[in-house]
Design a protein around this motif. Structure first.
Motif, PDB file in Angstrom:
ATOM      1  N   ARG A  13       0.729  -1.209   0.150  1.00  0.00           N
ATOM      2  CA  ARG A  13       0.153   0.188  -0.125  1.00  0.00           C
ATOM      3  C   ARG A  13       1.249   1.144   0.029  1.00  0.00           C
ATOM      4  NH1 ARG A  13      -4.165  -2.905   3.336  1.00  0.00           N
ATOM      5  NH2 ARG A  13      -5.957  -3.171   2.284  1.00  0.00           N
ATOM      6  N   LEU A  58      -5.166 -11.169   1.448  1.00  0.00           N
ATOM      7  CA  LEU A  58      -5.041  -9.390   0.803  1.00  0.00           C
ATOM      8  C   LEU A  58      -4.827  -8.740  -0.276  1.00  0.00           C
ATOM      9  CD1 LEU A  58      -0.976  -9.478   3.610  1.00  0.00           C
ATOM     10  CD2 LEU A  58      -3.175  -7.931   3.898  1.00  0.00           C
ATOM     11  N   GLN A  86      -7.312  -9.837  -2.311  1.00  0.00           N
ATOM     12  CA  GLN A  86      -8.506  -9.434  -2.944  1.00  0.00           C
ATOM     13  C   GLN A  86      -8.450  -7.555  -2.397  1.00  0.00           C
ATOM     14  OE1 GLN A  86     -11.044  -9.881  -4.956  1.00  0.00           O
ATOM     15  NE2 GLN A  86     -12.558  -8.771  -4.105  1.00  0.00           N
ATOM     16  N   GLN A  87      -7.831  -7.766  -0.950  1.00  0.00           N
ATOM     17  CA  GLN A  87      -8.089  -6.322  -0.180  1.00  0.00           C
ATOM     18  C   GLN A  87      -7.511  -5.283  -1.425  1.00  0.00           C
ATOM     19  OE1 GLN A  87      -6.493  -6.610   3.376  1.00  0.00           O
ATOM     20  NE2 GLN A  87      -8.373  -7.349   4.401  1.00  0.00           N
ATOM     21  N   GLU A  98      -9.170  -4.490  -4.671  1.00  0.00           N
ATOM     22  CA  GLU A  98     -10.630  -3.657  -4.103  1.00  0.00           C
ATOM     23  C   GLU A  98     -10.261  -1.917  -3.927  1.00  0.00           C
ATOM     24  OE1 GLU A  98     -12.831  -4.573  -1.304  1.00  0.00           O
ATOM     25  OE2 GLU A  98     -13.188  -7.378  -1.119  1.00  0.00           O
ATOM     26  N   ASP A  99      -8.932  -2.092  -3.160  1.00  0.00           N
ATOM     27  CA  ASP A  99      -7.467  -0.752  -3.379  1.00  0.00           C
ATOM     28  C   ASP A  99      -8.256   0.152  -4.498  1.00  0.00           C
ATOM     29  OD1 ASP A  99      -7.769  -0.453  -0.666  1.00  0.00           O
ATOM     30  OD2 ASP A  99      -5.821  -1.099  -0.365  1.00  0.00           O
TER      31      ASP A  99
END
Length: 251
Positions: free
Chosen positions: A140, A167, A169-170, A173-174
């Motif tokens: 990130r 992680l 998938q998260q 989505e970000d």
């Protein structure tokens, strides 16, 4: 009838790349990506996907053919490894490209705040050094460091390959949230077909070395997308078609 397609932000025309005394990595590749489009590139290992990113970033010149970028387009590159400076905290890692570009301090802070907001990093994590962060958090930060330059074009070279499924998938989505907020022209290299379909408007398939673009799949799903899309039969069908095409081009 007039052409209503948005203008190309990135294009490659008949590009061939040779390394090591004549080894051909890419062979007559043609590629065009429109402004604001999200495109994924899949193919066998070693087929030249990263080489295409390097061509588009201006880090490599083709042996034959040409590469064009739209006028005055700023490009950011996100690698598979976050490559954060271990002695700098999160905010100062994100700040680095702005310092190198001589951006005034007030503008630096505005851009840092905007990037942190996009990637959803908690305030309590912003003073931490990379060794104190999880793999997903480090990625990130790497994304935020790219976004802080306010790029028109984002090139990503398998940035989530080392992360577990949750992680990944998260961060997928970000990426969709970033697309919605910024509309950045994006070329995303991945080995994960489901990820490519979930994120993209088009998925391009490459052959084994020497790399060629051999197929294109248009993704019909509207944005915004949620994780529930992956449970739909039409999603599974398209991902299956792309996976089958990949099996056909494996060496």
């Amino acid at each position: 009838m007039a052409n209503t397609s948005p203008p190309a932000a990135l294009s490659i025309s008949a590009a061939t790349v040779r390394f090591n005394a004549g080894t051909t990595v890419l062979d007559k590749v043609d590629l065009s990506i429109h402004r604001g489009e999200f495109v994924s590139l899949v193919g066998p290992s070693g087929c030249g996907k990263s080489t295409i990113l390097r061509l588009l970033a201006g880090l490599l010149k083709p042996s034959e053919g040409s590469v064009q970028r739209g006028d005055n387009l700023a490009v950011a590159f996100v690698f598979q490894e976050p490559n954060l400076l271990p002695w700098r905290n999160v905010v100062d890692n994100i700040r680095l490209p702005l310092e190198l570009a001589g951006v005034p301090s007030g503008e630096q802070q505005r851009r840092i705040d905007a990037s942190l907001s996009l990637i959803g990093l908690d305030e309590s994590d912003q003073s931490k050094r990379p060794r104190m962060l999880s793999g997903g958090m480090r990625m990130r930060v790497s994304l935020a460091r790219a976004l802080v330059t306010e790029p028109d074009v984002l090139l990503l070279d398998e940035p989530f390959a080392a992360l577990d499924d949750m992680l990944r998938q998260q961060l997928n989505e970000d990426m969709l949230r970033i697309r919605e907020a910024r509309g950045i022209t994006t070329l995303f290299v991945t080995h994960n077909v489901s990820e490519a379909v979930f994120l993209s408007e088009r998925v391009l398939v490459m052959s084994s070395t020497p790399g060629r673009l051999v197929d294109e799949f248009v993704v019909p799903f509207e944005y915004p997308r949620t994780a529930s899309l992956k449970a739909e039969a039409r999603f599974a069908g398209l991902a299956g078609d792309i996976a089958q095409r990949l099996r056909e081009v494996q060496p």
